[in-house]
Scaffold this motif. Sequence first.
Motif: not given
Length: 72
Positions: A44-63
């Motif tokens: 899943a690719v999103t900019r909506d941080e409100k749904i992060f808790d639905r996923f097990d593993d999150i990779h963050l990108l900045r710029d």
Amino acid sequence: MTAAGHVFRRSSPAARAQRVAIARALANRPRIVLAGDRDAAVIAVTRDEKIFDRFDDIHLLRDGRFAGREMA
């Protein structure tokens, strides 16, 4: 000619079709894009941080660069 341009020209038609599909999916700036890989994982690719808790593993990108990883 850039290295990326060189790689794209040599890639398979299937790889090119996949890039076009991704570009079309992102063109309208959706809130979330779901994609599957050949190992049956859902990405899943999103900019909506409100749904992060639905996923097990999150990779963050900045710029456009990897900025860290969070595990649920």
